[in-house]
Design an enzyme around this catalytic site. Sequence first.
Site, PDB file in Angstrom:
ATOM      1  N   HIS A 108      -3.959   3.330   8.421  1.00 52.80           N
ATOM      2  CA  HIS A 108      -2.685   2.817   8.936  1.00 52.80           C
ATOM      3  C   HIS A 108      -1.712   3.976   9.146  1.00 52.80           C
ATOM      4  O   HIS A 108      -1.620   4.864   8.301  1.00 52.80           O
ATOM      5  CB  HIS A 108      -2.049   1.830   7.946  1.00 52.80           C
ATOM      6  CG  HIS A 108      -2.835   0.570   7.783  1.00 52.80           C
ATOM      7  ND1 HIS A 108      -2.777  -0.189   6.634  1.00 52.80           N
ATOM      8  CD2 HIS A 108      -3.697  -0.059   8.608  1.00 52.80           C
ATOM      9  CE1 HIS A 108      -3.569  -1.239   6.774  1.00 52.80           C
ATOM     10  NE2 HIS A 108      -4.142  -1.177   7.962  1.00 52.80           N
ATOM     11  N   GLU A 154       0.855  -1.188   0.000  1.00 56.07           N
ATOM     12  CA  GLU A 154       0.000   0.000   0.000  1.00 56.07           C
ATOM     13  C   GLU A 154       0.889   1.236   0.000  1.00 56.07           C
ATOM     14  O   GLU A 154       2.115   1.130   0.108  1.00 56.07           O
ATOM     15  CB  GLU A 154      -0.939  -0.012   1.208  1.00 56.07           C
ATOM     16  CG  GLU A 154      -0.214   0.046   2.554  1.00 56.07           C
ATOM     17  CD  GLU A 154      -1.153  -0.172   3.746  1.00 56.07           C
ATOM     18  OE1 GLU A 154      -2.162  -0.866   3.610  1.00 56.07           O
ATOM     19  OE2 GLU A 154      -0.848   0.361   4.825  1.00 56.07           O
TER      20      GLU A 154
END
Lengths: 378, 346
Positions: free
Chosen positions: B247, B209
């Site tokens: 995150h 990611e």
Amino acid sequence: MKIHEYQAKQIFAEGGIPVPPGDMATTPLEALAIAQRVGKPVMVKAQVHVGGRGKAGGIKYAENAEAAKVLAQNILGMDIKGLTVKKVLVTAAEDIITESYVGIILDRTTKQPVIMVSPAGGVDIEEVAAKTPEKIFKLYVDPVLSLKSYQARNLAYKLYRDINQVRQASDIIIKLYDVFWKVDASLAEINALITNPSGEVIALDAKINIDDNGLFRQREVAAMRDPDAEEPSEVQAREADLTYIKLDGNIGCIVNGAGLAMATMDLVKRYGGEPANFLDIGGSSSPQKVVTAMSIILSDSNVEAILINIFGGITRCDDVANGILTAFRELKPSIPVVVRLTGTNEREAANILKSVNLPYADTLDNVVKKAIELAGME
Amino acid sequence: MSIFINKKTKVLVQGITGRDGSFHATQMKDYGSNVVGGVTPGKGGSKVADIPVFNTMEEAVSKTGANTSVVYVPPAFTVDAIYEAVDAGIKLVVCITEGIPANDMMKVYPYVKAKGARLIGPNCPGLISPDESKVGIMPGTIVKKGHVGVVSRSGTLTYEAIWALTQAGLGQTTCIGIGGDQVIGTNFIDCLEAFENDQATKAVVMIGEIGGSDEEIAAEYIKKNLSKPVVAFIAGQTAPPGKRMGHAGAIISGGSGTAAEKIAALNKVGVPVAGSPTEIPAVLKELMSKAGKKAAGTVKKPAAKKAAKAATKKTATKAKVKKTTAKAAAKKKPSTKKTTSKRKNK
């Protein structure tokens, strides 16, 4: 978390880093009083969480206190990149001889803090890094051993020849390193670190970003959060323990898990829509979280359809389904809502949702396509 | 076969009496993991789902012989729990807890390393080797024993990919979530290396990611060291810069760490990046059939084994093994047991 320059300067001052005298004002009268106290020409600086304040006209020089009042009047209420200026910093104007850069960030690859200094300060440091990388000097610090005096001195010698200035700068670098650890910073930056005609080294600007994960033990710093400087819906989401980031698209997304939320947004784009937001309802979601998530997204008038994509692991699909049911009862959405609930307790969830007769999709790709179709986009 | 955990893994649950700890201790046990105990200070002597609870890790390790721990304690106490685990002799610490300050992790990481232990996470779903062991929170229902290794920075996105693989008949050796934080104990290349050395793993799925440059570093590593096919997925193509996407580590800062950069880096070394998590199996199958002939060459010849023994440096070993196997392609399959066990002991 971002904090304002005036707040970062407070932290600097407490940490013993020299900053020009000044204070924050929310009204022209306050600005006048501060400028009078400073007793010399001042800078009036807009306090908003965006770069390029100077170019946007948010940083101005005032010869005297009366001029500072007028400038504060102009700058307060100004719109800079979509943010309204509600606070200004009134701070002593300094005569600048040299401008340098000092910054500390966490380097993810080495898992160490890296101190960067450059004699080419006062400008966008990323541009310096891109165009003249030889003008940036880096030091990776062993986080266990901490920064040594000689290391700070070596860095200071990259900026100055004069031993007095080297001593001042290395002291500032050591104190900045201490601040970085003390407040759980993810970035602590002085740009520009200047020298004035009397040879003093001063932090003319201050920037600190705080690691959100450190906030639980940083009460004082956490209290510095300025809700005015953030998107109201993002504030509302955070208070409900949701991670929400507003975008400009037409497809609202409610997803569990950050990675899946991002992937879902990407698929919205891939299949011809535009994501309206990032929203992670997190693990073990209570039904109430779903209701709050729906209400936040429904308040965004750009949204034409909402997709709910849940891959149940810890998150139970029936909890989410109950939340959807409550949300429909309380919020009565007038736009289409497409649902995909898979994993833990998916059958129970399907039963719960029978009564509202929602468009249901079986896969990740299909829920996205369906939402776009119903939004009238495809 | 699997990486990091198998049937022999003896697990302790740190924070076993908490809400998450007790729930997942039970889930792990039900899956078949060998959960030998738990630790909560002050609750020693009690039991959770028939699992004995100890007051300290030292006591728990000495009484159970555990080699692995999984951490569910709240963020304010997590760092202490990790230190306690490695000091008690635990060699694999899996940290599920989210919200640990990055500055703390910068100090924990070198300590764990110096003790010869491995940390997975924090802020991760843990790992699962189907039919062998599960350490963490991944749902056991979506995995299936097979030959694909899965490594990911995410949680539910990983489940999505695993489920797609399972439905397509592609089982897994080990699925591992390395965590979404800025400072993590085990990164992509640690897992890629382990999968390369694992005989049962025939292909690898890597899910990255935005944020940082671990995917780019992994791409370079794959180019130099991996003989097995790798398929990737990268989340966050539509993420705006400067925003933390859930995150702590998923943030595009200073214009770097974008999905586009990562996809380009992977494509450059011949790693296809799937357009959707659900397309991973199809891309993988195509790649595996293309690499069909090459795959036969990954079987190591005895000559290669000797070379491997003789060489002391790992990288040198690998280069030699690769060269020899390329020449020895399509030859008879020799026994590989010795090589494998030797590597595992390293």
